[in-house]
Design a protein around this motif. Structure first.
Motif, short mmCIF file in Angstrom:
data_model
loop_
_atom_site.label_atom_id
_atom_site.label_comp_id
_atom_site.label_asym_id
_atom_site.label_seq_id
_atom_site.Cartn_x
_atom_site.Cartn_y
_atom_site.Cartn_z
N LEU A 148 0.85 -1.19 0.00
CA LEU A 148 0.00 0.00 0.00
C LEU A 148 0.89 1.24 0.00
CD1 LEU A 148 -2.86 1.33 0.41
CD2 LEU A 148 -2.35 1.28 2.86
N ARG A 149 0.55 2.20 -0.85
CA ARG A 149 1.28 3.46 -0.93
C ARG A 149 0.38 4.60 -0.47
NH1 ARG A 149 3.75 -0.20 -4.01
NH2 ARG A 149 5.70 0.26 -5.11
N ILE A 150 0.89 5.45 0.41
CA ILE A 150 0.14 6.61 0.87
C ILE A 150 1.05 7.83 0.88
CG2 ILE A 150 -1.35 7.61 2.65
CD1 ILE A 150 -1.81 4.89 3.82
N ILE A 151 0.56 8.91 0.31
CA ILE A 151 1.20 10.22 0.44
C ILE A 151 0.27 11.08 1.27
CG2 ILE A 151 2.01 12.27 -0.77
CD1 ILE A 151 2.31 10.52 -3.28
N THR A 152 0.78 11.70 2.32
CA THR A 152 -0.03 12.64 3.07
C THR A 152 0.58 14.02 2.96
OG1 THR A 152 -1.35 12.85 5.09
CG2 THR A 152 1.03 12.50 5.39
N GLY A 153 -0.27 15.05 2.86
CA GLY A 153 0.20 16.39 2.59
C GLY A 153 0.34 16.61 1.09
N ASP A 154 0.77 17.81 0.74
CA ASP A 154 0.87 18.19 -0.67
C ASP A 154 2.11 19.06 -0.86
OD1 ASP A 154 0.55 19.03 -3.29
OD2 ASP A 154 -1.41 19.96 -2.99
N ALA A 155 3.03 18.62 -1.71
CA ALA A 155 4.27 19.36 -1.95
C ALA A 155 4.04 20.62 -2.76
CB ALA A 155 5.26 18.46 -2.68
N GLY A 206 11.78 21.45 -1.17
CA GLY A 206 10.59 21.37 -2.00
C GLY A 206 10.90 21.70 -3.45
N PHE A 207 9.86 21.65 -4.28
CA PHE A 207 9.98 22.12 -5.65
C PHE A 207 10.32 23.62 -5.60
CE2 PHE A 207 7.18 18.46 -5.99
CZ PHE A 207 7.64 17.82 -7.13
N PRO A 208 11.23 24.08 -6.45
CA PRO A 208 11.69 25.46 -6.29
C PRO A 208 10.59 26.51 -6.40
CG PRO A 208 12.46 24.51 -8.38
CD PRO A 208 11.92 23.39 -7.56
N GLU A 209 9.59 26.28 -7.23
CA GLU A 209 8.53 27.27 -7.39
C GLU A 209 7.56 27.32 -6.22
OE1 GLU A 209 6.56 23.54 -8.81
OE2 GLU A 209 8.58 24.39 -8.94
N GLN A 210 7.70 26.39 -5.26
CA GLN A 210 6.81 26.34 -4.11
C GLN A 210 7.30 27.20 -2.94
OE1 GLN A 210 3.75 24.87 -4.32
NE2 GLN A 210 4.37 24.60 -6.46
N LEU A 211 8.47 27.80 -3.06
CA LEU A 211 8.95 28.84 -2.15
C LEU A 211 9.16 28.39 -0.72
CD1 LEU A 211 6.75 31.79 -3.51
CD2 LEU A 211 8.96 30.97 -4.36
N ALA A 269 5.79 26.30 4.67
CA ALA A 269 5.56 25.23 5.64
C ALA A 269 4.43 24.30 5.19
CB ALA A 269 5.23 25.83 7.00
N SER A 270 3.44 24.84 4.51
CA SER A 270 2.29 24.03 4.10
C SER A 270 2.63 23.02 3.02
CB SER A 270 1.16 24.94 3.59
OG SER A 270 1.58 25.66 2.44
N THR A 271 3.82 23.15 2.38
CA THR A 271 4.20 22.19 1.34
C THR A 271 4.82 20.92 1.93
OG1 THR A 271 6.42 23.13 1.01
CG2 THR A 271 4.62 24.07 -0.30
N ASP A 272 4.94 20.84 3.23
CA ASP A 272 5.51 19.65 3.85
C ASP A 272 4.61 18.44 3.58
OD1 ASP A 272 7.28 18.13 5.29
OD2 ASP A 272 6.61 18.84 7.27
N HIS A 273 5.21 17.27 3.51
CA HIS A 273 4.47 16.06 3.16
C HIS A 273 5.27 14.85 3.62
CE1 HIS A 273 7.16 17.13 -0.14
NE2 HIS A 273 7.26 15.83 -0.42
N ASP A 274 4.66 13.69 3.55
CA ASP A 274 5.30 12.47 4.03
C ASP A 274 4.79 11.30 3.20
OD1 ASP A 274 6.83 10.81 5.61
OD2 ASP A 274 5.83 11.30 7.50
N ASP A 275 5.64 10.29 3.01
CA ASP A 275 5.31 9.16 2.13
C ASP A 275 5.53 7.84 2.87
OD1 ASP A 275 5.47 10.35 -1.02
OD2 ASP A 275 6.49 11.53 0.52
N PHE A 276 4.71 6.86 2.51
CA PHE A 276 4.76 5.55 3.18
C PHE A 276 4.46 4.47 2.16
CE2 PHE A 276 1.94 2.30 5.27
CZ PHE A 276 2.93 1.63 5.97
N ILE A 277 5.26 3.40 2.19
CA ILE A 277 4.98 2.19 1.43
C ILE A 277 4.98 1.03 2.43
CG2 ILE A 277 5.72 0.66 -0.44
CD1 ILE A 277 7.18 3.07 -1.66
N ASN A 278 3.87 0.33 2.55
CA ASN A 278 3.74 -0.75 3.52
C ASN A 278 4.46 -2.01 3.05
OD1 ASN A 278 2.83 -2.62 5.48
ND2 ASN A 278 1.10 -3.16 4.16
N VAL A 279 5.50 -2.40 3.80
CA VAL A 279 6.19 -3.66 3.52
C VAL A 279 6.32 -4.45 4.83
CG1 VAL A 279 8.04 -4.71 2.16
CG2 VAL A 279 7.54 -2.30 1.83
#
Length: 514
Positions: free
Chosen positions: A362-369, A476-481, A484-494
């Motif tokens: 299972l793959r989950i991204i939380t937040g938005d870069a 972050g992506f350079p255009e996102q400046l 703080a709101s661009t923070d995010h986290d990723d998870f792959i269940n193994v």
């Protein structure tokens, strides 16, 4: 997911950035400019009301094609992901041109439109046509609205769109679970004129590389009103247990700028550096077999899951190993990387139901870069300080912690699963947040909710006379400046099946396990 190898397309514009821009403001001092108080967060610090800076373009806003593509046939997803990565490369290249042509922009009011945005639209149209072709080639039907997503706009410094907010107005409400209990504060604005820093970087836009953070991205946490809502009580049908896994703090310095979830097979698909704990084989070319065979940094060897997040850097005039690399200094991610002191990873239950096992891989991204251009609908990272976590959680500003307290990042992942898919075309619609009472809707099932708490130990920034020193920010992506709101986290269940079943039993029985 099979191994996905494709030829990497080179960006369609020059990606080099003048080296002098990397030290735009010496010693990490950032100019206070363009402050718009958050409707999510109450900020009672004193307001400045000085003459506004000119409406020079601060960043580039492009429609996020990937988020809107929720229906892509599985046979086409690999190629479509590759084309989406090319769109990101194009935006990065256009932003870098924006950042290195400030003199030309001051001489020609139409320069940005004619020399940056129009070519970008043309380049995006080519890639969007390829995306449509890939969808139609496997028997799908490419949506007609895709053609309308090629146009990008320039966002001016005097009215930056930070999560849908403009001129001090209220922001759009976040999705359930995105900003739990955030307090509402009155909007106010203050901005200041500033001369352009070295290298032609944007006036008043701050940061060592000239693209943030700015002083307005920080707030003294002691001056923020409490905004944390009470959690729903766990009912008789709920699941109150906690399962903990210990996977270290990336002491072995496993870094890369890939993102195998959103850009499989594409080197530097994230355009920023990630910390990794758990699975030690995560890179752009990893697949499920790779993950299953990998080593893990987790104490329990049954957990080979991959946990990864953008690094935090101190912008105090220093650099790190990647100052000349893609995803690092070349893409305006500069400063000294900070290792977390504690990385607490827990899985918790649902207040209204028992949980079911997560599917393997299972793959989950939380937040938005990309919240600087997308808005806050998917923002879901929180910032606080030790001693304040049960009172104040911030989504749009970084906290300045008092003496004896230090910065904490927390993430609470989506806890509802569609019961079928381990991923989805836009990497979001197969999972969802529970509602305010903790219920999963639309036939989704409650799964163990991943929560992460990252504690740092760096010295707090100082804000004096409209300048902040020793600023910190996420990559972050350079255009996102670097917001703080661009923070995010990723998870792959193994997790192996035995350990996942132990987790589910533990949580459903109200126990505390590891």
């Amino acid at each position: 997911m099979g191994r996905n190898i494709r030829k990497r397309r080179s960006p369609l514009a020059v990606r080099a950035v003048a080296a002098s821009a990397a030290l735009a403001i010496g010693g990490g001092g950032l100019v206070w400019a363009n402050f718009y108080a958050s409707a999510h967060e109450s900020n009672d610090s004193a307001r400045n009301t000085t003459k506004a800076a000119g409406a020079q373009v601060a960043t580039i806003q492009c429609p996020d094609v990937g988020q809107k593509l929720s229906n892509v046939p599985k046979q086409a997803r690999g190629e479509v992901d590759g084309e989406l990565a090319t769109l990101d490369q194009q935006i990065t290249a256009a932003y870098q041109r924006l950042a290195t042509t400030r003199d030309a922009q001051t001489r020609d009011a139409s320069f940005v439109q004619n020399s940056i945005l129009t070519p970008l639209k043309q380049n995006r149209s080519v890639i969007i046509d390829r995306i449509k072709l890939e969808i139609n080639r496997v028997g799908g039907k490419a949506p007609g609205w895709l053609d309308g997503l090629s146009t990008c706009t320039g966002q001016p410094a005097s009215g930056q769109n930070n999560g849908g907010q403009n001129n001090g107005g209220a922001t759009a409400a976040p999705s359930a679970g995105a900003s739990a209990g955030a307090g509402a504060g009155a909007g106010a604005s203050a901005s200041a004129s500033a001369s352009a820093p070295a290298g032609g970087a944007q006036a008043g836009n701050g940061g060592q590389a000239g693209n943030g953070p700015v002083a307005a991205d920080f707030v003294d946490i002691t001056k923020v009103q409490p905004n944390v809502a009470r959690k729903p009580q766990t009912g008789a049908a709920g699941s109150s247990g906690v399962f903990s896994t210990s996977c270290g703090v990336n002491a072995n310095k496993k870094f890369n700028t890939d993102n195998v979830i959103v850009a499989p097979g594409v080197t530097n698909g994230a355009h920023h550096l990630h910390d990794y704990v758990g699975n030690q084989s995560n890179d752009a070319f990893a697949n499920n077999d790779t993950f299953a065979a990998a080593q893990t940094s987790c104490a329990n060897q049954g957990d080979k899951s991959s946990y990864y997040w953008p690094v935090v850097r101190i912008q105090n005039g220093t650099q790190d190993f990647d100052q000349n690399n893609d995803g690092g200094g070349k893409e305006l991610n500069v400063g000294k990387i900070q290792q977390v002191r504690q990385a607490q990873i827990k899985f918790v239950g649902s207040p209204t139901s028992k949980v079911v096992a997560m599917p393997k891989f299972l793959r989950i991204i939380t937040g938005d870069a990309k919240t600087t251009t997308n808005g806050l609908a998917n923002a879901n990272a929180h910032w606080s300080c030790t001693g304040f976590e049960n009172k104040v959680q911030l989504t749009q500003q970084y906290p300045i912690c008092p003496r004896g307290s230090t910065v904490v990042r927390t993430f609470a992942f989506q806890s509802c699963w569609d019961g079928v898919n381990a991923d989805s075309a836009n990497h979001r619609t197969h999972v969802a947040f529970a509602d305010a009472q903790g219920n999963c809707a639309n036939g989704f099932k409650a799964i163990p909710q991943l929560t992460m708490r990252l504690v740092y130990g760096f010295r707090a920034p100082t804000l004096t006379n409209g300048q902040i020193k020793n600023a910190y920010a996420v990559d972050g992506f350079p255009e996102q400046l670097h917001k703080a709101s661009t923070d995010h986290d990723d998870f792959i269940n193994v997790f192996d099946d035995a350990l996942m079943n132990k987790m589910v039993t533990c949580i459903n029985n109200g126990q505390r396990c590891k």
